[in-house]
Design a protein around this motif. Structure first.
Motif, mmCIF file in Angstrom:
data_model
loop_
_atom_site.group_PDB
_atom_site.id
_atom_site.type_symbol
_atom_site.label_atom_id
_atom_site.label_comp_id
_atom_site.label_asym_id
_atom_site.label_seq_id
_atom_site.Cartn_x
_atom_site.Cartn_y
_atom_site.Cartn_z
ATOM 1 N N LYS A 300 -11.626 -64.888 43.664
ATOM 2 C CA LYS A 300 -12.754 -63.883 43.839
ATOM 3 C C LYS A 300 -13.302 -64.030 45.357
ATOM 4 O O LYS A 300 -13.151 -62.972 45.979
ATOM 5 N N TYR A 311 -15.542 -58.949 45.116
ATOM 6 C CA TYR A 311 -14.369 -58.663 44.199
ATOM 7 C C TYR A 311 -14.738 -58.577 42.822
ATOM 8 O O TYR A 311 -15.855 -59.211 42.409
ATOM 9 N N TYR A 312 -13.966 -58.320 41.918
ATOM 10 C CA TYR A 312 -14.139 -57.895 40.670
ATOM 11 C C TYR A 312 -13.163 -59.041 39.881
ATOM 12 O O TYR A 312 -12.007 -59.236 40.011
ATOM 13 N N ASP A 313 -13.729 -59.865 38.933
ATOM 14 C CA ASP A 313 -12.877 -60.711 38.316
ATOM 15 C C ASP A 313 -11.723 -60.019 37.409
ATOM 16 O O ASP A 313 -10.705 -60.849 37.399
ATOM 17 N N THR B 224 -18.205 -50.494 48.469
ATOM 18 C CA THR B 224 -16.777 -51.575 48.394
ATOM 19 C C THR B 224 -16.896 -52.624 47.413
ATOM 20 O O THR B 224 -15.979 -52.933 47.095
ATOM 21 N N HIS B 225 -18.221 -52.644 46.703
ATOM 22 C CA HIS B 225 -18.099 -53.616 45.693
ATOM 23 C C HIS B 225 -17.310 -53.295 44.557
ATOM 24 O O HIS B 225 -17.810 -52.093 43.774
ATOM 25 N N MET B 226 -16.454 -54.200 44.228
ATOM 26 C CA MET B 226 -15.633 -53.938 43.032
ATOM 27 C C MET B 226 -16.033 -54.041 41.590
ATOM 28 O O MET B 226 -15.629 -53.478 40.791
ATOM 29 N N GLU B 227 -17.520 -54.564 41.666
ATOM 30 C CA GLU B 227 -17.921 -54.612 40.448
ATOM 31 C C GLU B 227 -18.833 -53.317 40.074
ATOM 32 O O GLU B 227 -19.482 -53.501 38.777
#
Lengths: 319, 283
Positions: A300, A311-313, B224-227
């Motif tokens: 990540k 990033y997203y796990d 842009t935050h993937m979560e």
């Protein structure tokens, strides 16, 4: 200073000196490593290094050959190579390394051997009635022989805490010697289970016994007991390794295991190793992380560095 | 007895059920309405505060969604109760920093209470209203039911409206989402009483996170935050909305734009996803 003596196989007395540990001092010193700020290129190389030092671990009653195979696939390719490809042109970037080893129960060793064939990734097997170590010596030896004969390249044994805590250091020593003999050339990691030892003084003494008895690595914990690895306990063990190296010239490895989940923690450990033992210990041959969740957090952070986005796990495979 | 000094409240952020200062140590002043006299200093949240808030929201979301709908109703209703109890505090902030008259401030608190109660009512009813049993040819039952989208980031309109903001937060959390709110500059000082409402309503920690700061600094990290699974932009800046939409495409965030009616089922539905299940009919 605590001085004990044990007898080796040839009947010679070995004197083991365990320095008393200043508990407050050790905690303070370890706390100091949590205040560092490691950024940019240094952070990136630390992340890569930490990934290459991971022992990807699954030690559950519910382990199946399929689960072990899946984990081995993750060990070979932590991410699909094409994910990192767009970033390889950048300075300081390289392919994502494989992890150092996988760590499984003895019964799973044959499956791991098959899945990792030709990859150069180590296969560590826990043994000696992991995690409690409460079994007769012969059972422990057979446990180890089974793993070695099936292709384990590293053995993670647990010390006999029952004997250690009741003061029977000779038995602890003898068991390690016996397992080392069963291992032959296979690397031996000795798990002290520091969470059950109760004090830093005992951790230091157990480290000394493990190194004198022939352990190639000393390891904090099984991961089944809390507290598992902590910074101060690892510091005490690193210092024992440093003193042993000075005394004998032998380089013993270190493996903190359990509870290391974030990249931030991993980097703190690397800083501590560097400042206690020096950069020559910053290699998978002498330092390992026993972890599973850590790998995805490292990925990540690596991809955060690459793209600038958080990033997203779930982007990464769950082993 | 000597005269006591007035102890004024330090307004901090609200992340994961706690009241931290920004890790950056930065602050910006809020003035008394239409003057240059200081009311208080607010935290200027950094991207790391934002990251911490998203982590807290992500950790809290699953547990919140798995609460019974009835329990979410109870907790939202409790928020209305707590807001009512803090009426004087809200009125003070609104009159002093936003420039409301006492009557307007009272009305704003009424609207906020109303919004909490409105969505409290919907939390255990909307599923029945928007779910369906669909006619299909073949030996199957076919159902559509809804699920929360996950972590929602809410960027408030720069023109502050307490009732609207509360309606947005309630519409998001009613179905089991968690939310990270970037408060509007105008009414940012309402963070103090509002965060205390959330902290004392039995709401699990991290379901609502409130940040104050400079949107220009934060929006790209939100985008842009993937979560973050959904991005609700309540402002009117078309250029910013365009940029957010472009960034949101990175992980296919749903972008929600202002709804006409803040108290409506449609509003709540903007924050759910549909799941359709085919179930074979046995004999």
């Amino acid at each position: 200073m605590r001085t004990i003596s044990v007898q080796n196989a040839d009947g010679n007395q070995i004197v083991i000196n365990a320095f008393p540990i200043d508990e407050v001092g050790a905690n303070e010193r370890a706390d100091y490593f949590t205040k560092r700020s490691v950024k940019k290129e240094s952070k990136l190389s630390a992340l890569y290094l930490a990934l290459s030092m991971c022992d990807l671990t699954t030690l559950e009653g519910a382990d199946t050959p399929g689960r072990v195979q899946q984990m081995c696939a993750k060990a070979r390719f932590p991410v699909p190579p094409e994910m990192i490809e767009p970033f390889l042109k950048k300075k300081n970037w390289g392919p994502i390394p494989t992890v150092a080893a996988v760590c499984v129960y003895p019964s799973m060793v044959p499956h791991a051997v098959k899945a990792l064939e030709g990859s150069g990734i180590g296969i560590a097997s826990v043994s000696t009635a992991f995690p409690s170590g409460q079994a007769p010596l012969q059972v422990k030896i057979d446990d180890t022989l089974f793993a070695v004969e099936n292709g384990a390249t590293e053995i993670d044994m647990v010390i006999n805490r029952g004997a250690f805590l009741s003061g029977d250091y000779q038995q602890v020593f003898d068991e390690i010697v016996a397992i080392k003999k069963a291992c032959g050339d296979t690397h031996l990691k000795v798990i002290l289970e520091t969470g059950e030892l109760g004090s830093y003084d005992r951790v230091r003494l157990a480290s000394e016994i493990a190194m004198e008895a022939g352990g190639d690595f000393i390891k904090t914990s099984t991961g089944k007991v809390t507290p598992a690895a902590t910074l101060p306990v690892t510091l005490v063990m690193l210092q024992a390794i440093a003193d042993f190296h000075q005394r004998t010239g032998k380089k013993i490895g270190m493996k903190p295991a359990g509870g290391i989940r974030t990249s931030k923690q991993a980097i703190q450990y690397l800083c501590m190793v560097n400042e206690t033992l020096g950069p020559e210990w910053l290699t998978p041959n002498l330092f390992r992380f026993g972890a599973s969740a850590l790998v995805n957090d490292l990925l990540k952070q690596i991809f955060k560095e690459a793209t600038g986005h958080y990033y997203y796990d779930k982007v990464f495979s769950i082993d | 007895m000597s005269e006591l000094i007035k102890i004024s409240k330090t307004i901090k952020l609200f992340i994961g059920g706690e009241f931290p200062r920004t890790e950056s140590g930065r602050s910006h002043p809020v003035y008394l309405s239409k003057s240059k006299n200081l009311y208080a200093y607010l935290c200027k949240a950094s991207r790391k505060d934002l990251r911490n808030a998203v982590t807290a929201a992500q950790e809290a979301q699953k547990g919140w969604a798995s609460r019974s709908a009835y329990n979410r109703t109870q907790i939202l209703y409790r928020m209305a109760e707590m807001t009512e109890g803090k009426r004087e505090e809200f009125i003070e902030v609104l009159t002093k920093t936003v420039g409301y008259t006492k009557i307007a401030a009272n009305k704003a608190v009424d609207e906020a209470v109303d919004a909490f109660v409105y969505y409290a009512g919907f939390a255990d009813k909307y599923q029945q209203l928007i779910g369906s049993v669909n006619p299909v040819s073949g030996p199957h039952h076919n159902f559509t039911s809804s699920e929360p989208v996950g972590v929602v980031a809410l960027i408030c309109n720069s023109k502050f409206n307490l009732g609207n903001m509360v309606a947005q937060i309630s519409a998001i959390i009613a179905s089991g989402n968690s939310v990270v709110v970037i408060m509007a500059d105008d009414g940012a000082a309402t963070l103090a009483p509002l965060s205390e409402v959330f902290a004392t309503s039995d709401l699990p920690k991290g379901v609502v996170n409130l940040l104050t700061g400079d949107l220009n600094e934060l929006y790209s990290h939100l985008g842009t935050h993937m979560e973050i699974n959904s991005l609700s932009y309540q402002g009117t800046n078309k250029k910013l909305l365009g940029e957010l939409k472009e960034m949101a495409a990175g992980n296919m965030k749903r972008v929600v734009t202002p709804v006409n009616e803040p108290l409506s089922l449609d509003h709540l539905v903007s924050y759910v996803e549909y799941k359709t299940v085919w179930h074979p009919i046995g004999n």
